[in-house]
Design an enzyme around this catalytic site. Structure first.
Site, PDB file in Angstrom:
ATOM      1  N   ASN A  12       0.466  -1.169  -0.070  1.00 25.22           N
ATOM      2  CA  ASN A  12       0.181  -0.079  -0.267  1.00 25.22           C
ATOM      3  C   ASN A  12       1.057   1.646   0.195  1.00 25.22           C
ATOM      4  O   ASN A  12       1.598   1.691   1.241  1.00 25.22           O
ATOM      5  CB  ASN A  12      -0.807  -0.280   1.200  1.00 25.22           C
ATOM      6  N   HIS A 207     -13.465   8.508   6.769  1.00 20.93           N
ATOM      7  CA  HIS A 207     -11.909   7.185   6.949  1.00 20.93           C
ATOM      8  C   HIS A 207     -10.999   9.254   6.839  1.00 20.93           C
ATOM      9  O   HIS A 207     -10.503  10.265   6.570  1.00 20.93           O
ATOM     10  CB  HIS A 207     -11.717   7.017   5.999  1.00 20.93           C
ATOM     11  N   ARG A 240      -3.621  18.665   2.447  1.00 19.49           N
ATOM     12  CA  ARG A 240      -3.839  19.336   0.361  1.00 19.49           C
ATOM     13  C   ARG A 240      -4.732  19.350   0.853  1.00 19.49           C
ATOM     14  O   ARG A 240      -6.055  20.044   1.780  1.00 19.49           O
ATOM     15  CB  ARG A 240      -4.828  18.019   0.522  1.00 19.49           C
TER      16      ARG A 240
END
Ligand code: AMP
Length: 400
Positions: A12, A207, A240
């Protein structure tokens, strides 16, 4: 002769980390080993390994300049591990596959397609392709499977996918894709196990990690999500921006002669919690400093405020709410942040039980609240291992 279970290695690759795990293949894969290399390209790069047998050292400092050297290091290290001999396949989390969304065996054709679409996910895809290619070079016979993070949202209603720009772009695949799909799929499976009726109802999944998003789910299906065409959209994140006024592009180009590449760097790597605080993208650092640092306090407040707004907007999209699930680094471990997010959402029926929230209990809502609020430890790696087992039919295989 001794029979050994075939194993699956999951990989991942994130923006500054590579998480990996080895599972025995099967319907319920059993974890043999997991670990991560984090802070790649920064000072203090670390390899951390968790070994259920407790035989491996926990943590080790490394000097790795970039993802390429990190991939080579990971392969060198894995090859020295006895369990690697049982690894029969590798599964990768891949951020985006455009038209590909189901887990799929990596072929030269799929790799060429991933290269072609890197412009859709320039911050993530090149690194993920680099990892796939590194395994291919060193172990050309080892099958690899790409597991796409967009899959969970692929059947969102048209209205949630449409971006309000000229129609011709939609024909080229410019639409809301949504991400964190492996995590959301796991959370819904877990919710289905814990409370089957709830999993069929109106659910918001939050999440909240370095990358953060929310999904609105009804009858087990994603009906909307906060990330968009790229993972830069939606909520304010570690580095971000999340959603941003499009008018800024013209303003910055005119006043600072900012180029497209500089803009891309700013919105993905210099903004979010890091940009607002001026010091850190890590929420834990900011929480520790907020009493004495007004910018840190503002960054934390902005994060909580935005998550609260998205919960309100998704409750409206769903026409009500029965379950709210918190997951990932912040969602699973930060009671104070969950409390601040939920503060003021009593009108939706969201009320926390302070004691259970403080100890990250699986169910943290107050008995009086209409909405059941849960904390579920997400597991993207397990979803990858299951997908690989299924795609390659490894579950029925035994080695003698
Ligand atoms: P992830 O990307 O899921 O690993 O999540 C990383 C984020 O979770 C970082 O912003 C961490 O600071 C945050 N985090 C992890 N543990 C805690 C905690 N106990 N309190 C606040 N934030 C935390």
């Amino acid at each position: 002769m001794k029979t050994a279970m075939p194993c699956v290695l999951t990989v991942n690759g994130g923006s500054s980390s590579i998480r990996f795990a080895v599972y025995e293949a099967g319907d319920t894969p059993r974890r043999r080993l997991d670990g991560k290399i984090d802070r790649i390209g920064l000072s203090g790069t670390n390899l951390t390994v968790t070994d259920p047998a407790g035989k491996l050292p926990g943590s080790r400092r490394l000097a790795l300049a970039d993802h390429g050297t990190a991939a080579d290091f990971l392969l060198d290290w894995l090859e020295t591990q006895p369990v690697f001999a049982s690894v029969k396949a590798v599964g990768h989390r891949v951020v985006h596959g455009m038209k590909h969304s189901e887990p799929e065996r990596v072929t030269p054709k799929l790799l060429a397609e991933l290269h072609r679409i890197t412009v859709y996910a320039p911050e993530h895809l090149p690194r993920e392709i680099g990892l796939i290619e590194a395994f291919r070079r060193r172990h050309p016979k080892l099958p690899q499977v790409a597991c796409f993070d967009t899959a969970f949202h692929r059947n969102m209603p048209r209205v949630a996918k449409l971006l309000p720009i000229p129609r011709r772009y939609a024909a080229r695949g410019v639409e809301r894709y949504g991400f964190h799909g492996l995590s959301y799929a796991y959370l819904m499976e877990e919710l289905g196990r814990l409370d089957p009726a709830a999993a069929e109802g109106r659910v918001i999944l939050a999440h909240l990690g370095n990358g953060a998003s929310l999904a609105a789910v009804r009858h087990g299906k994603s009906v909307d999500t906060s990330m968009g065409f790229t993972p830069a959209a939606g909520l304010v994140m570690g580095t971000r921006t999340g959603d941003l006024d499009p008018g800024l592009v013209y303003y910055l180009a005119r006043t600072e002669r900012m180029t497209v590449a500089q803009f891309q760097k700013m919105v993905n790597h210099e903004s979010g919690l890091l940009g607002v605080s001026g010091t850190s993208s890590d929420l834990r650092d900011l929480c520790a400093r907020e009493a004495s640092d007004v910018r840190a306090a503002q960054a934390v407040e902005l994060f909580c405020y935005q998550v609260r707004k998205w919960i309100g907007s998704f409750a409206a999209a769903l026409g009500g709410l029965e379950t709210l699930v918190f997951a990932a680094g912040i969602g699973e471990n930060a009671p104070l942040i969950r409390e601040r997010i939920c503060d003021g959402l009593g009108f939706l029926g969201i009320e926390l039980n302070r004691k259970r929230n403080a100890r990250n209990a699986p169910l943290i809502s107050a008995r009086a609240g209409r909405v059941r609020v849960r904390v579920i430890r997400t597991d993207e790696e397990l979803m990858i291992a299951r997908s690989v087992t299924r795609v390659l039919n490894l579950g029925s295989m035994r080695e003698t």
